[in-house]
Design an enzyme around this catalytic site. Structure first.
Site, mmCIF file in Angstrom:
data_model
loop_
_atom_site.group_PDB
_atom_site.id
_atom_site.type_symbol
_atom_site.label_atom_id
_atom_site.label_comp_id
_atom_site.label_asym_id
_atom_site.label_seq_id
_atom_site.Cartn_x
_atom_site.Cartn_y
_atom_site.Cartn_z
ATOM 1 N N ARG A 1 0.948 -1.131 -0.285
ATOM 2 C CA ARG A 1 0.249 -0.143 0.336
ATOM 3 C C ARG A 1 0.620 0.862 0.107
ATOM 4 N NH1 ARG A 1 -3.424 -0.319 4.925
ATOM 5 N NH2 ARG A 1 -4.051 -1.318 3.898
ATOM 6 N N HIS B 1 2.068 -1.759 5.389
ATOM 7 C CA HIS B 1 1.615 -2.654 4.405
ATOM 8 C C HIS B 1 2.244 -1.439 3.134
ATOM 9 C CE1 HIS B 1 -2.527 -4.700 4.693
ATOM 10 N NE2 HIS B 1 -2.360 -3.847 5.218
ATOM 11 N N ASP C 1 -3.366 -8.486 3.406
ATOM 12 C CA ASP C 1 -5.064 -8.431 3.572
ATOM 13 C C ASP C 1 -6.174 -9.383 3.736
ATOM 14 O OD1 ASP C 1 -4.247 -6.162 6.032
ATOM 15 O OD2 ASP C 1 -5.720 -5.151 4.806
ATOM 16 N N GLU D 1 -6.701 -7.972 13.851
ATOM 17 C CA GLU D 1 -7.825 -8.014 12.802
ATOM 18 C C GLU D 1 -7.625 -8.928 11.996
ATOM 19 O OE1 GLU D 1 -6.194 -4.678 9.935
ATOM 20 O OE2 GLU D 1 -6.652 -2.570 10.849
ATOM 21 N N HIS E 1 -5.422 -9.792 8.752
ATOM 22 C CA HIS E 1 -3.822 -8.757 8.869
ATOM 23 C C HIS E 1 -2.999 -9.896 9.221
ATOM 24 C CE1 HIS E 1 -1.670 -4.649 9.429
ATOM 25 N NE2 HIS E 1 -0.907 -5.702 9.718
#
Length: 269
Positions: free
Chosen positions: A106, A151, A158, A240, A243
């Site tokens: 990301r 990320h 994810d 999460e 994740h």
């Protein structure tokens, strides 16, 4: 000095200023995008069987629009992380499942987009699905949004599990009524994954991987993903269920900002 001479003389500063602005704009446009280090790869080149549903390339996410920096729906990762995912995929395929990734590398500009959205308290278009029980003023304090993301270092992803054979996920249609991400599976967004108890990116404590309220098949599904990945060097973020980060990271302290695009991998090679 004639009137014409005075007029022409007055034009010189204006033309000089215009030329300066034009040159600066051309220089800005010519600034190349940053590129990925050579050990970043497209996951598809390492394992084309892993399903990819890159949510931030679409408007179906907590912001409600495509996120900055996602130029193509690609999963980009450091090669060690991609190779480890391939090994996990082999194990799951033998059990009748496949991995599906929602997000991988990301860029920092995407994280900045999240931050701008979180600071705009009037924009709550996707609240009913992704954070129905969380006041938007608490997104930073509660850890749902941060200035930096693992990320961006390239070894975090994810992901979830899908039962074989893979059935298509129904497309998201903007404007349709939103359903809370923790609603029963047959009521929330019709993801083709196994039931993990909540949808992806659910800002709720029910998304904590080992939340004791998640039991039965939902807990078993979370543990299947967790045990498979942790046995291969991945570390889960406890808040999460989706994740995971591959350790050791090749770039533990570097936050990259090259776009999610095949050009980021091939340009200048």
């Amino acid at each position: 000095m004639t009137r014409l001479s005075r007029a022409l003389r007055g034009l010189v500063p204006a033309l000089t200023a215009l030329l300066t602005v034009t040159t600066a704009s051309a220089t800005a446009r010519a600034t190349p995008e940053p590129r990925a280090p050579k050990d970043f790869v497209a996951l598809r080149s390492v394992d084309p069987t892993i399903v990819q549903e890159m949510r931030y390339f679409t408007p179906h996410n907590f912001v409600g629009e495509r996120i900055d920096g996602y130029e193509q729906p690609l999963c980009l990762l450091t090669r060690p992380a991609a190779q480890a995912l391939h090994r996990a995929q082999e194990k799951l395929l033998s059990q009748g499942y496949t991995l599906k990734v929602y997000d991988c590398y990301r860029p920092q500009r995407a994280v900045d987009h999240f931050v701008r959205w979180a600071e705009d308290l009037d924009d709550q278009a996707m609240k009913a699905e992704f954070y129905p029980n969380v006041d938007k003023t608490r997104l930073f304090e509660d850890g749902y949004i941060a200035q930096k993301s693992g990320h961006s270092r390239g070894s975090t992803m994810d992901l979830t599990i899908v039962k074989l054979p893979v059935k298509p996920t129904h497309p998201y249609v903007p404007g349709r009524p939103l359903v809370p991400c923790y609603a029963p599976k047959d009521q929330r967004f019709p993801d083709n994954s196994v039931d993990m108890g909540t949808g992806f990116d659910c800002f709720d404590t029910l998304a904590h991987t080992l939340d004791p309220r998640i039991q039965g098949p939902q807990r078993a599904n979370r543990l299947l993903l967790k045990n498979t990945l942790e046995n291969l060097g991945f570390v889960n973020l406890a808040e999460e269920w989706w994740h995971y980060t591959y350790k050791p990271e090749p770039y533990p302290d570097t936050y990259f900002d090259f776009p999610v695009s095949s050009k980021s991998l091939t340009a200048g090679r």
